[in-house]
Design a protein around this motif. Sequence first.
Motif, PDB file in Angstrom:
ATOM      1  N   LYS A   1      12.826   8.381   6.884  1.00 51.73           N
ATOM      2  CA  LYS A   1      12.326   9.060   8.085  1.00 51.73           C
ATOM      3  C   LYS A   1      12.060   8.070   9.204  1.00 51.73           C
ATOM      4  N   SER A   2      11.405   6.936   8.880  1.00 57.45           N
ATOM      5  CA  SER A   2      11.143   5.928   9.904  1.00 57.45           C
ATOM      6  C   SER A   2      10.903   4.577   9.280  1.00 57.45           C
ATOM      7  N   VAL A   3      11.225   3.539  10.060  1.00 56.71           N
ATOM      8  CA  VAL A   3      10.981   2.152   9.664  1.00 56.71           C
ATOM      9  C   VAL A   3      10.302   1.467  10.854  1.00 56.71           C
ATOM     10  N   SER A   4       9.156   0.856  10.601  1.00 54.56           N
ATOM     11  CA  SER A   4       8.423   0.157  11.641  1.00 54.56           C
ATOM     12  C   SER A   4       8.148  -1.265  11.181  1.00 54.56           C
ATOM     13  N   ILE A   5       8.612  -2.249  11.960  1.00 55.71           N
ATOM     14  CA  ILE A   5       8.372  -3.650  11.643  1.00 55.71           C
ATOM     15  C   ILE A   5       7.744  -4.289  12.878  1.00 55.71           C
ATOM     16  N   SER A   6       6.520  -4.795  12.733  1.00 59.95           N
ATOM     17  CA  SER A   6       5.842  -5.414  13.864  1.00 59.95           C
ATOM     18  C   SER A   6       5.216  -6.745  13.475  1.00 59.95           C
TER      19      SER A   6
ATOM     20  N   LYS B   1       0.855  -1.189   0.000  1.00 58.07           N
ATOM     21  CA  LYS B   1       0.000   0.000   0.000  1.00 58.07           C
ATOM     22  C   LYS B   1       0.886   1.232   0.000  1.00 58.07           C
ATOM     23  N   PRO B   2       0.888   1.976  -1.102  1.00 62.11           N
ATOM     24  CA  PRO B   2       1.688   3.191  -1.126  1.00 62.11           C
ATOM     25  C   PRO B   2       0.842   4.428  -0.802  1.00 62.11           C
ATOM     26  N   LEU B   3       1.415   5.331  -0.039  1.00 64.60           N
ATOM     27  CA  LEU B   3       0.858   6.670   0.147  1.00 64.60           C
ATOM     28  C   LEU B   3       1.916   7.630  -0.364  1.00 64.60           C
ATOM     29  N   ILE B   4       1.615   8.284  -1.481  1.00 71.86           N
ATOM     30  CA  ILE B   4       2.613   9.109  -2.151  1.00 71.86           C
ATOM     31  C   ILE B   4       2.125  10.539  -2.218  1.00 71.86           C
ATOM     32  N   ASP B   5       2.980  11.462  -1.784  1.00 70.60           N
ATOM     33  CA  ASP B   5       2.718  12.890  -1.927  1.00 70.60           C
ATOM     34  C   ASP B   5       3.831  13.453  -2.811  1.00 70.60           C
ATOM     35  N   THR B   6       3.531  13.626  -4.110  1.00 74.00           N
ATOM     36  CA  THR B   6       4.564  14.067  -5.046  1.00 74.00           C
ATOM     37  C   THR B   6       4.962  15.529  -4.835  1.00 74.00           C
ATOM     38  N   ALA B   7       4.113  16.307  -4.195  1.00 72.33           N
ATOM     39  CA  ALA B   7       4.453  17.706  -3.940  1.00 72.33           C
ATOM     40  C   ALA B   7       5.640  17.818  -2.974  1.00 72.33           C
ATOM     41  N   THR B   8       5.680  16.930  -1.990  1.00 68.82           N
ATOM     42  CA  THR B   8       6.765  16.961  -1.005  1.00 68.82           C
ATOM     43  C   THR B   8       7.737  15.799  -1.186  1.00 68.82           C
ATOM     44  N   ASN B   9       7.552  14.990  -2.230  1.00 69.54           N
ATOM     45  CA  ASN B   9       8.379  13.802  -2.485  1.00 69.54           C
ATOM     46  C   ASN B   9       8.379  12.846  -1.304  1.00 69.54           C
ATOM     47  N   SER B  10       7.242  12.717  -0.655  1.00 70.76           N
ATOM     48  CA  SER B  10       7.095  11.871   0.520  1.00 70.76           C
ATOM     49  C   SER B  10       6.429  10.555   0.113  1.00 70.76           C
ATOM     50  N   TYR B  11       7.026   9.452   0.547  1.00 66.99           N
ATOM     51  CA  TYR B  11       6.526   8.126   0.216  1.00 66.99           C
ATOM     52  C   TYR B  11       6.373   7.333   1.507  1.00 66.99           C
ATOM     53  N   GLN B  12       5.212   6.724   1.686  1.00 65.59           N
ATOM     54  CA  GLN B  12       4.993   5.798   2.791  1.00 65.59           C
ATOM     55  C   GLN B  12       4.536   4.488   2.170  1.00 65.59           C
ATOM     56  N   ILE B  13       5.305   3.438   2.419  1.00 66.81           N
ATOM     57  CA  ILE B  13       5.021   2.131   1.836  1.00 66.81           C
ATOM     58  C   ILE B  13       4.728   1.166   2.973  1.00 66.81           C
ATOM     59  N   GLN B  14       3.637   0.407   2.825  1.00 64.76           N
ATOM     60  CA  GLN B  14       3.251  -0.581   3.831  1.00 64.76           C
ATOM     61  C   GLN B  14       3.078  -1.924   3.138  1.00 64.76           C
TER      62      GLN B  14
ATOM     63  N   ASN C   1      11.653  10.030   2.057  1.00 69.01           N
ATOM     64  CA  ASN C   1      11.571  11.135   1.111  1.00 69.01           C
ATOM     65  C   ASN C   1      12.510  10.869  -0.041  1.00 69.01           C
ATOM     66  N   TYR C   2      12.037  11.173  -1.231  1.00 68.24           N
ATOM     67  CA  TYR C   2      12.873  11.075  -2.424  1.00 68.24           C
ATOM     68  C   TYR C   2      13.615  12.390  -2.563  1.00 68.24           C
ATOM     69  N   THR C   3      14.956  12.330  -2.592  1.00 66.25           N
ATOM     70  CA  THR C   3      15.752  13.565  -2.635  1.00 66.25           C
ATOM     71  C   THR C   3      16.218  13.920  -4.036  1.00 66.25           C
ATOM     72  N   GLY C   4      15.940  13.075  -5.009  1.00 65.13           N
ATOM     73  CA  GLY C   4      16.328  13.364  -6.387  1.00 65.13           C
ATOM     74  C   GLY C   4      17.428  12.430  -6.855  1.00 65.13           C
ATOM     75  N   GLY C   5      17.614  12.377  -8.162  1.00 62.46           N
ATOM     76  CA  GLY C   5      18.630  11.499  -8.745  1.00 62.46           C
ATOM     77  C   GLY C   5      18.033  10.178  -9.169  1.00 62.46           C
ATOM     78  N   ASP C   6      18.864   9.168  -9.222  1.00 64.34           N
ATOM     79  CA  ASP C   6      18.460   7.837  -9.647  1.00 64.34           C
ATOM     80  C   ASP C   6      17.694   7.161  -8.518  1.00 64.34           C
ATOM     81  N   TRP C   7      16.423   6.856  -8.738  1.00 63.00           N
ATOM     82  CA  TRP C   7      15.582   6.290  -7.665  1.00 63.00           C
ATOM     83  C   TRP C   7      16.097   4.949  -7.169  1.00 63.00           C
ATOM     84  N   SER C   8      16.875   4.229  -7.976  1.00 65.71           N
ATOM     85  CA  SER C   8      17.331   2.898  -7.586  1.00 65.71           C
ATOM     86  C   SER C   8      18.563   2.919  -6.683  1.00 65.71           C
ATOM     87  N   GLU C   9      19.041   4.095  -6.334  1.00 64.50           N
ATOM     88  CA  GLU C   9      20.188   4.195  -5.431  1.00 64.50           C
ATOM     89  C   GLU C   9      19.731   4.688  -4.067  1.00 64.50           C
ATOM     90  N   LYS C  10      20.283   4.077  -3.016  1.00 70.41           N
ATOM     91  CA  LYS C  10      19.877   4.425  -1.655  1.00 70.41           C
ATOM     92  C   LYS C  10      20.197   5.874  -1.306  1.00 70.41           C
TER      93      LYS C  10
END
Length: 147
Positions: free
Chosen positions: A139-144, A89-102, A124-133
């Motif tokens: 911002k956060s990682v949650s694993i439960s 489930k992606p929540l994407i805000d392209t205006a702020t380049n914010s991505y939340q993936i579940q 957050n996507y900071t620009g450049g090649d998306w396939s590079e870390k």
Amino acid sequence: MKYSEWQLLSKDERKTIGWHRHPHIKTATLFSITFIIVFIAVIFGISKNSTVHLNRKPTGQEAFNMARGIVKDHLKQPSTALFPDRDFKPLIDTATNSYQIQSTVKALNATGKTINSVWVVDMNYTGGDWSEKTSWQVKSVSISPEN
């Protein structure tokens, strides 16, 4: 006609012979055709192998692929991780380049038991090649574990 035979001809005989029998033209034609074929093959080979990741924002699937790598880095035994191919489930805000993936992951825990876990990665996507870390800021990682 061979070049040695060409040399034995008189000037008048050389003028009457068609271009296709001229030894220099045959050689030049063969090399030209070969060069053109190789050039076209190289151009098509380069164009097929080029993958352009720049100058566009990542899709949900691309962000999911990156998030899987981030989650793997946070697991105790990352080599045992099994991720679904398309169930996320992606929540994407392209205006702020914010991505939340579940999504979910099935992996061995520290005790060696296979557990299903739900994970959420905010990044957050900071620009450049998306396939590079380096193109992402986590911002956060949650694993439960699932109940």
